[in-house]
Design a protein around this motif. Structure first.
Motif, PDB file in Angstrom:
ATOM      1  N   LEU A 124      11.308   6.533   0.414  1.00 33.89           N
ATOM      2  CA  LEU A 124      10.354   6.135  -0.611  1.00 33.89           C
ATOM      3  C   LEU A 124      10.173   4.629  -0.738  1.00 33.89           C
ATOM      4  CD1 LEU A 124      11.221   8.595  -3.526  1.00 33.89           C
ATOM      5  CD2 LEU A 124       9.418   8.783  -1.816  1.00 33.89           C
ATOM      6  N   LEU A 125      11.220   3.872  -0.498  1.00 33.50           N
ATOM      7  CA  LEU A 125      11.156   2.445  -0.771  1.00 33.50           C
ATOM      8  C   LEU A 125      10.860   1.579   0.447  1.00 33.50           C
ATOM      9  CD1 LEU A 125      14.051   2.060  -3.361  1.00 33.50           C
ATOM     10  CD2 LEU A 125      11.616   2.449  -3.767  1.00 33.50           C
ATOM     11  N   THR A 126      10.894   2.128   1.650  1.00 34.97           N
ATOM     12  CA  THR A 126      10.583   1.324   2.824  1.00 34.97           C
ATOM     13  C   THR A 126       9.095   1.368   3.106  1.00 34.97           C
ATOM     14  OG1 THR A 126      11.023   3.191   4.281  1.00 34.97           O
ATOM     15  CG2 THR A 126      12.820   1.635   3.924  1.00 34.97           C
ATOM     16  N   GLU A 127       8.576   0.252   3.556  1.00 36.32           N
ATOM     17  CA  GLU A 127       7.170   0.176   3.936  1.00 36.32           C
ATOM     18  C   GLU A 127       7.013   0.741   5.336  1.00 36.32           C
ATOM     19  OE1 GLU A 127       4.441  -0.848   2.239  1.00 36.32           O
ATOM     20  OE2 GLU A 127       5.746  -0.967   0.493  1.00 36.32           O
ATOM     21  N   GLY A 128       5.871   1.275   5.630  1.00 28.54           N
ATOM     22  CA  GLY A 128       5.618   1.793   6.962  1.00 28.54           C
ATOM     23  C   GLY A 128       4.763   3.034   6.902  1.00 28.54           C
ATOM     24  N   PRO A 129       4.586   3.687   8.021  1.00 29.05           N
ATOM     25  CA  PRO A 129       3.738   4.868   8.057  1.00 29.05           C
ATOM     26  C   PRO A 129       4.398   6.054   7.379  1.00 29.05           C
ATOM     27  CG  PRO A 129       4.768   4.543  10.161  1.00 29.05           C
ATOM     28  CD  PRO A 129       5.132   3.349   9.321  1.00 29.05           C
ATOM     29  N   ARG A 130       3.591   7.045   7.087  1.00 21.82           N
ATOM     30  CA  ARG A 130       4.135   8.273   6.519  1.00 21.82           C
ATOM     31  C   ARG A 130       5.148   8.865   7.482  1.00 21.82           C
ATOM     32  NH1 ARG A 130      -1.053  11.664   5.188  1.00 21.82           N
ATOM     33  NH2 ARG A 130       0.290  13.142   6.200  1.00 21.82           N
ATOM     34  N   ALA A 159      18.775   3.998 -11.256  1.00 21.55           N
ATOM     35  CA  ALA A 159      19.977   4.782 -11.543  1.00 21.55           C
ATOM     36  C   ALA A 159      20.032   6.136 -10.840  1.00 21.55           C
ATOM     37  CB  ALA A 159      20.098   4.996 -13.050  1.00 21.55           C
ATOM     38  N   VAL A 160      18.901   6.791 -10.658  1.00 19.80           N
ATOM     39  CA  VAL A 160      18.900   8.153 -10.124  1.00 19.80           C
ATOM     40  C   VAL A 160      18.630   8.183  -8.620  1.00 19.80           C
ATOM     41  CG1 VAL A 160      17.845  10.438 -10.318  1.00 19.80           C
ATOM     42  CG2 VAL A 160      18.176   9.043 -12.363  1.00 19.80           C
ATOM     43  N   LEU A 161      17.670   7.411  -8.155  1.00 15.30           N
ATOM     44  CA  LEU A 161      17.285   7.427  -6.742  1.00 15.30           C
ATOM     45  C   LEU A 161      18.418   7.037  -5.791  1.00 15.30           C
ATOM     46  CD1 LEU A 161      14.964   8.085  -4.878  1.00 15.30           C
ATOM     47  CD2 LEU A 161      14.138   5.750  -5.148  1.00 15.30           C
ATOM     48  N   PRO A 162      19.303   6.090  -6.130  1.00 18.21           N
ATOM     49  CA  PRO A 162      20.407   5.769  -5.213  1.00 18.21           C
ATOM     50  C   PRO A 162      21.374   6.938  -4.948  1.00 18.21           C
ATOM     51  CG  PRO A 162      20.088   3.979  -6.745  1.00 18.21           C
ATOM     52  CD  PRO A 162      19.217   5.112  -7.213  1.00 18.21           C
ATOM     53  N   LEU A 163      21.303   8.003  -5.739  1.00 17.01           N
ATOM     54  CA  LEU A 163      22.158   9.163  -5.503  1.00 17.01           C
ATOM     55  C   LEU A 163      21.745   9.938  -4.246  1.00 17.01           C
ATOM     56  CD1 LEU A 163      22.435  10.423  -9.186  1.00 17.01           C
ATOM     57  CD2 LEU A 163      24.135   9.140  -7.877  1.00 17.01           C
ATOM     58  N   MET A 218       0.847  -1.180   0.000  1.00 19.25           N
ATOM     59  CA  MET A 218       0.000   0.000   0.000  1.00 19.25           C
ATOM     60  C   MET A 218       0.886   1.234   0.000  1.00 19.25           C
ATOM     61  SD  MET A 218      -3.140   0.931   0.252  1.00 19.25           S
ATOM     62  CE  MET A 218      -3.933   2.477   0.424  1.00 19.25           C
ATOM     63  N   GLY A 219       0.673   2.111  -0.929  1.00 19.93           N
ATOM     64  CA  GLY A 219       1.476   3.317  -1.026  1.00 19.93           C
ATOM     65  C   GLY A 219       0.950   4.411  -0.119  1.00 19.93           C
ATOM     66  N   ARG A 220       1.761   5.418   0.055  1.00 23.31           N
ATOM     67  CA  ARG A 220       1.381   6.580   0.848  1.00 23.31           C
ATOM     68  C   ARG A 220       1.583   7.822   0.004  1.00 23.31           C
ATOM     69  NH1 ARG A 220       5.730   9.409   1.989  1.00 23.31           N
ATOM     70  NH2 ARG A 220       7.729   8.375   2.114  1.00 23.31           N
ATOM     71  N   GLU A 221       0.962   8.910   0.417  1.00 26.88           N
ATOM     72  CA  GLU A 221       1.089  10.166  -0.307  1.00 26.88           C
ATOM     73  C   GLU A 221       2.467  10.769  -0.069  1.00 26.88           C
ATOM     74  OE1 GLU A 221      -1.498  14.225  -1.028  1.00 26.88           O
ATOM     75  OE2 GLU A 221      -2.091  12.799   0.509  1.00 26.88           O
ATOM     76  N   LEU A 222       3.054  11.303  -1.132  1.00 24.98           N
ATOM     77  CA  LEU A 222       4.364  11.937  -1.021  1.00 24.98           C
ATOM     78  C   LEU A 222       4.234  13.295  -0.340  1.00 24.98           C
ATOM     79  CD1 LEU A 222       5.767  11.253  -4.594  1.00 24.98           C
ATOM     80  CD2 LEU A 222       6.434  10.115  -2.494  1.00 24.98           C
ATOM     81  N   THR A 223       5.234  13.658   0.433  1.00 19.48           N
ATOM     82  CA  THR A 223       5.251  14.978   1.063  1.00 19.48           C
ATOM     83  C   THR A 223       5.768  16.002   0.053  1.00 19.48           C
ATOM     84  OG1 THR A 223       7.489  14.722   1.900  1.00 19.48           O
ATOM     85  CG2 THR A 223       5.699  13.967   3.338  1.00 19.48           C
TER      86      THR A 223
END
Length: 122
Positions: A67-73, A55-59, A1-6
């Motif tokens: 963004l990639l861990t599950e859990g609460p906002r 390629a870009v996110l690991p920077l 389940m995704g969450r809204e981005l801040t």
């Protein structure tokens, strides 16, 4: 389940794409799709552009972890009993009535031990 981005996460994504994405061009947008970059319109975690994710996110390790861990906002508090998500906008300290009852019992048990002169063995 995704969450809204801040708002901060959206700004960080945009700056990473503009600076580091090889598929992005200021004039044309996303070159393989020939439209605006998919990552600019992201509002929820979940599916990301594969090139961006690999390629870009690991920077930006902090953003990657967020963004990639599950859990609460990120702005949610954690329940001290079970670790569940607790909404930050209220004075609520526990995620459910069951956790509140369990914490209350624990507090009462420690209070009675102190009152009787015993120490806690944890």
């Amino acid at each position: 389940m995704g969450r809204e981005l801040t708002r901060k996460e959206k700004a960080a994504i945009r700056s990473l794409v503009v600076k580091w994405c090889a598929n992005y061009d200021r004039e044309y947008g996303c070159l393989p799709l020939e439209c605006e970059c998919y990552m600019f319109g992201k509002c929820w975690t979940g599916s990301f552009c594969r090139y961006f994710r690999e390629a870009v996110l690991p920077l930006d390790p902090a953003l990657e972890a967020a963004l990639l861990t599950e859990g609460p906002r990120p702005d949610f508090k954690l329940c001290p009993v079970c670790g569940g998500a607790v909404a930050p906008d209220r004075r609520q300290a526990y995620c459910s009535e069951a956790c509140a009852l369990k914490a209350h019992r624990r507090q009462q048990r420690e209070y009675m031990r102190k009152k009787r002169g015993r120490t806690v063995d944890n």
